[in-house]
Scaffold this motif. Structure first.
Motif, PDB file in Angstrom:
ATOM      1  N   GLN A  38       3.770   1.930   4.068  1.00 33.67           N
ATOM      2  CA  GLN A  38       5.160   2.128   3.647  1.00 33.67           C
ATOM      3  C   GLN A  38       5.602   3.570   3.892  1.00 33.67           C
ATOM      4  O   GLN A  38       6.741   3.821   4.308  1.00 33.67           O
ATOM      5  N   ARG A  39       4.707   4.498   3.649  1.00 37.33           N
ATOM      6  CA  ARG A  39       5.075   5.897   3.880  1.00 37.33           C
ATOM      7  C   ARG A  39       5.085   6.236   5.365  1.00 37.33           C
ATOM      8  O   ARG A  39       5.825   7.113   5.802  1.00 37.33           O
ATOM      9  N   ASN A  47       6.327   4.254   7.526  1.00 37.09           N
ATOM     10  CA  ASN A  47       7.650   3.806   7.951  1.00 37.09           C
ATOM     11  C   ASN A  47       8.770   4.694   7.430  1.00 37.09           C
ATOM     12  O   ASN A  47       9.841   4.768   8.027  1.00 37.09           O
ATOM     13  N   CYS A  93       3.826  -4.024   6.840  1.00 39.01           N
ATOM     14  CA  CYS A  93       4.433  -3.418   5.648  1.00 39.01           C
ATOM     15  C   CYS A  93       5.945  -3.619   5.632  1.00 39.01           C
ATOM     16  O   CYS A  93       6.535  -3.840   4.562  1.00 39.01           O
ATOM     17  N   GLN A  94       6.590  -3.549   6.795  1.00 37.53           N
ATOM     18  CA  GLN A  94       8.024  -3.845   6.838  1.00 37.53           C
ATOM     19  C   GLN A  94       8.283  -5.294   6.457  1.00 37.53           C
ATOM     20  O   GLN A  94       9.244  -5.607   5.754  1.00 37.53           O
ATOM     21  N   ALA A 142       7.935  -5.671   2.660  1.00 35.55           N
ATOM     22  CA  ALA A 142       9.077  -5.067   1.977  1.00 35.55           C
ATOM     23  C   ALA A 142      10.332  -5.921   2.095  1.00 35.55           C
ATOM     24  O   ALA A 142      11.248  -5.814   1.270  1.00 35.55           O
ATOM     25  N   ARG A 202       8.228  -5.165  -7.332  1.00 35.03           N
ATOM     26  CA  ARG A 202       8.828  -3.835  -7.274  1.00 35.03           C
ATOM     27  C   ARG A 202       9.177  -3.444  -8.694  1.00 35.03           C
ATOM     28  O   ARG A 202       9.705  -4.252  -9.457  1.00 35.03           O
ATOM     29  N   GLY A 251       8.290   1.536  -3.859  1.00 30.52           N
ATOM     30  CA  GLY A 251       8.002   0.543  -2.841  1.00 30.52           C
ATOM     31  C   GLY A 251       7.376  -0.730  -3.390  1.00 30.52           C
ATOM     32  O   GLY A 251       7.486  -1.054  -4.576  1.00 30.52           O
TER      33      GLY A 251
END
Length: 838
Positions: A735-736, A738, A769-770, A773, A785, A793
């Protein structure tokens, strides 16, 4: 001084940091791939190379360089009529010096096939008698730069002066030796001709003169000068089929020519006698010997530039001269036969067509790029890199650089430049300029002293056939044990940044290159850190970041020499075994023993590193250790693992990599941290934070990690905990990756260059990860979340228990879950499908 001199073997006996070299002819591949690499492997990283400009121009077209302006600084010497002809190598360290002066150019022929003569002098705390020689040699470089380098960037003069910071003894006033046996002489435009300088140190009249050289002036002017000083006709050794000398010399009664083909120094194979030497025996049995670059010609000895050459010679006297003359076998000239005829012809011109082609050395920086001045009124101009096999032409796959035209100048952004290579400029379709960019910031780094200098030397010594791993671990342990009060690397978040991603939404294979502002922030942060002075730990981290890309800086730690040379040191120039690295299998052959020794050392030292990190990170809970320091410790540990893994993958075992990775991640990262642009206070956002994240991704990739379904309830608890931790770590970092351009840039360097599987894996993690999310799924886990925003995230819910939810966490592998109130968490649902478009 003569036969058997191995410069590289001599380097191993001292600790040197800088190398100043002067040469007439130059072979870039030989210099870069053999000499430069071997010197760097011994810790010599500050290099200045002076060479004749006309010969440099030919070499650039014939066999172009790859490391020019980055690993060394080239200073072409421009003489209007004569030649820049000295052959000097000056190695300098904090307490040691080595001076080699002779007839050998920096070419494969000069260091291998030819018969050459060199004089060697040393300086050390125990032997300071030759201090004056080194001061004279350094002064010669300063004079040459002043006389022949007026068009060169001012930074080259600064780099020459910076040598004093690496060898402070050089600036001290030499103590006169009571009976000096050697003296250094150099000619230049601002100095007297060479013979005028030397003759005052010679006897007014000598009994005999014996000399050796391949080239002479047509009028035999300097031979006449020698004859006037000698009571008997000088004996001049030549190779009849190689020497360029007026045939009238055979019948000239003032001197006698002698065929040197039978000299023992030439050996059994045919060698070109390129050596230059003059032995003068006095009537009192004293001997003086001159060796160096000067041929027996008028331009070399009797004229100063601009009519004559720039040269360098060493005058030996006393027992040193007598012993050297005997080793050269010059006495054999007395009985050598006189040649029947002379058959040599003038050397042909270079194959490279340099007519009408000029060359420039120009400063280049990330901020200003490269500005190339054009001749006034120039027509259409283009800049390019030539294709393979071309001598500067635009055909054969040439890469056009699309510069901006600014009046009588071309401007190139630094992003289009290939470091270490020469830019060609054509005007109206014809090659007119060869431009050598000098990356000033890079070469200045090589001249730094202190911790940054030491670690650069440590890393350089890893490039040899048997890397100096003991030195690396010694430095690593010292860095990790350093006081917490030491300065740290500048914080990236103290600089302006924008919240921008590395890829457009939906483009999961977007470029792994952060926006230019991120790279600029990195450079600015690093320059500020250098201005303040880095700690040992920071210096080690900076050096590891510099080596983060797929390239090893032009050198290969396992590459073998391919040049056809006879340097004896090449076969055994590796580091000697240390007491700290016993040979694990004494019966194994040489290479197997070296591998066994290296791997045994790594296993032992990495176990110590893991213990040290465990102690260093034990206080994370109460935050007694500064966050920036923990980031640096983690990044240095992981960076060292990657460095060793690239050197020899077997040096880093899976258990060692797992242990250190699982120690480092929880010490630096937590789910509360937001990506860099979104939070400043919560994240210890040093330059090393992005690097630590990228190195953690590399470690997980190397361990074969990937997002996997939740393990079933029947799984062993320890294995289940490890699986939860691995998923949490990948989700956290993905996530980080991205969301934070700095992490994407660092990860792209580590996994996106030179490793297609690594780049593919990185893109897969970004895509996964995208997808999560956006409401995807990971079998068995609940995607959640937190509504309050404490956790950033997507989180992985393992199970619900009453009013709480157990989440997968990167806290530690042993405690791989955290519990949160159920009402503080909301499920992530996929977007609803609005149906077909009308």
């Amino acid at each position: 001084m003569s036969g058997g001199l191995s410069l590289l073997e001599a380097v191993r006996r001292g600790r040197y940091s800088a190398c100043l070299a002067a040469t007439y002819a130059l072979d870039f591949p030989f210099y870069e791939e053999l000499l430069l690499r071997r010197l760097a492997a011994q810790g010599v990283t500050h290099h200045l190379l002076f060479a004749d400009q006309a010969r440099v121009r030919e070499a650039l077209l014939a066999r172009p360089p790859r490391l020019l302006g980055t690993h060394y600084t080239l200073a072409p010497m421009h003489l209007a009529r004569g030649a820049f002809h000295p052959k000097v190598v000056l190695l300098l360290g904090e307490e040691h010096g080595l001076l080699a002066l002779g007839s050998a150019n920096l070419t494969a022929a000069g260091f291998g096939h030819n018969l050459e003569v060199s004089a060697l002098a040393r300086f050390s705390p125990e032997a300071r008698g030759e201090h004056a020689l080194f001061a004279q040699a350094f002064a010669a470089f300063t004079t040459w730069l002043s006389d022949f380098g007026a068009a060169l960037p001012a930074a080259i003069s600064e780099l020459l002066d910076a040598t004093h910071t690496l060898c402070p003894w050089l600036a001290e006033t030499p103590t006169p030796a009571p009976d000096p046996s050697a003296a250094f002489f150099a000619s230049s435009a601002s100095r007297a001709p060479l013979w005028e300088q030397v003759e005052g140190a010679l006897p007014q009249r000598v009994a005999t003169v014996r000399a050796l050289a391949p080239y002479f002036d047509d009028a035999l002017g300097f031979l006449a000068t020698l004859a006037e000083r000698s009571a008997s006709p000088p004996v001049i050794g030549i190779q009849p089929d190689q020497a360029l000398i007026n045939p009238s010399a055979l019948a000239d009664p003032r001197f006698r020519l002698a065929d040197v083909s039978a000299l023992p120094a030439l050996g059994e194979r045919a060698r070109f006698a390129h050596a230059k030497a003059i032995a003068l025996d006095g009537p009192d049995a004293s001997t003086h010997l001159l060796v160096g670059s000067a041929n027996l010609s008028r331009p070399a000895w009797l004229l100063a530039p601009p009519q004559g050459n720039a040269e360098a010679v060493m005058l030996l006297g006393g027992e040193a001269a007598r012993a050297a003359s005997e080793r050269l076998g010059l006495g054999a000239l007395d009985t050598a036969p006189t040649p029947d005829a002379l058959s040599a012809s003038a050397p042909g011109t270079s194959a490279a067509d340099v007519a009408g082609v000029s060359m420039l050395v120009l400063p280049c920086s990330h901020a200003s790029g490269l500005e190339i001045p054009l001749p006034p009124g120039s027509g259409q101009a283009c800049a390019y890199y030539p294709g393979q096999g071309g001598q500067g032409g635009q055909g054969g796959g040439a890469e056009q650089l699309a510069p901006q035209r600014r009046g009588d100048a071309l401007h190139l952004a630094h992003t289009v430049l290939r470091r270490g290579e020469v830019v060609h400029v054509a005007i109206d379709g014809a090659l007119r300029l060869l431009v050598c960019p000098l990356f000033v910031d890079l070469v200045r780094e090589h001249a730094r002293s202190g911790a940054a200098r030491e670690i650069r030397q440590v890393l350089s010594r890893l490039r040899d056939e048997e890397p100096a791993l003991a030195s690396l671990f010694e430095f690593l342990e010292r860095a990790l044990a350093e006081s917490d009060d030491a300065p740290t690397v500048a914080a990236l978040d103290a600089l302006p940044r924008e919240a921008s991603a590395t890829a457009e939404p939906g483009d999961v294979r977007g470029p792994l290159v952060a926006p230019a502002d991120v790279a600029a922030r990195e450079r600015l942060a690093r320059s500020r850190a250098h201005a303040r002075g880095e700690s040992t730990l920071s210096s080690l981290l900076s050096a590891l970041i510099d080596q983060a890309g797929g390239s090893t800086g032009g050198f290969s730690p396992t590459a073998r020499d391919s040049a056809a040379v006879t340097e004896d040191a090449l076969a055994n120039a590796g580091d000697e075994a240390t007491e700290d690295a016993p040979i694990a299998d004494a019966q194994a052959p040489g290479e197997q023993a070296a591998e066994a020794r290296r791997r045994a050392l790594c296993a032992r030292k990495l176990a110590t590193l893991a213990t040290r990190l465990q102690t260093a990170f034990a206080d994370r809970a109460d935050r007694r250790s500064p966050p920036a320091r923990r980031v640096q410790q983690a990044a240095v540990a992981l960076g060292t693992l990657r460095l060793l893994h690239r050197l020899d993958a077997a040096c880093v075992g899976r258990e060692q990599l797992e242990a250190i990775t699982r120690l480092a991640l929880p010490a630096v990262f937590s789910e509360e941290q937001r990506p860099g642009p979104l939070a400043k206070e919560e994240t210890p956002a040093t330059e090393g934070y992005a690097q630590a994240a990228a190195l953690a991704l590399w470690a997980l990739y190397t361990l074969g990690a990937s997002l996997r379904d939740k393990p079933p309830l029947s799984t062993d608890p320890a294995l289940a905990a490890a699986a939860h931790w691995e998923n949490a770590a990948l989700l956290f970092l993905g996530q980080r990756l991205n969301a934070d351009p700095a992490i994407a840039l660092a990860a792209g360097r580590l996994l996106g260059e030179g490793d297609a599987p690594g780049a593919d894996w990185l893109h897969q993690q970004r895509a996964a990860c995208q997808g999560l999310a956006s409401g995807g799924s990971l079998g068995g886990y609940e995607l959640l979340r937190q509504t309050s925003g404490a956790l950033w995230g997507v989180c992985l819910g393992i199970e619900r228990d009453g009013g709480s939810v157990r989440l997968a966490s990167i806290a530690t592998p042993e405690v791989s879950t955290r519990r949160f109130r159920a009402e503080a968490l909301e499920p992530i649902t996929p977007p609803t499908d609005s149906g077909d478009a009308p």
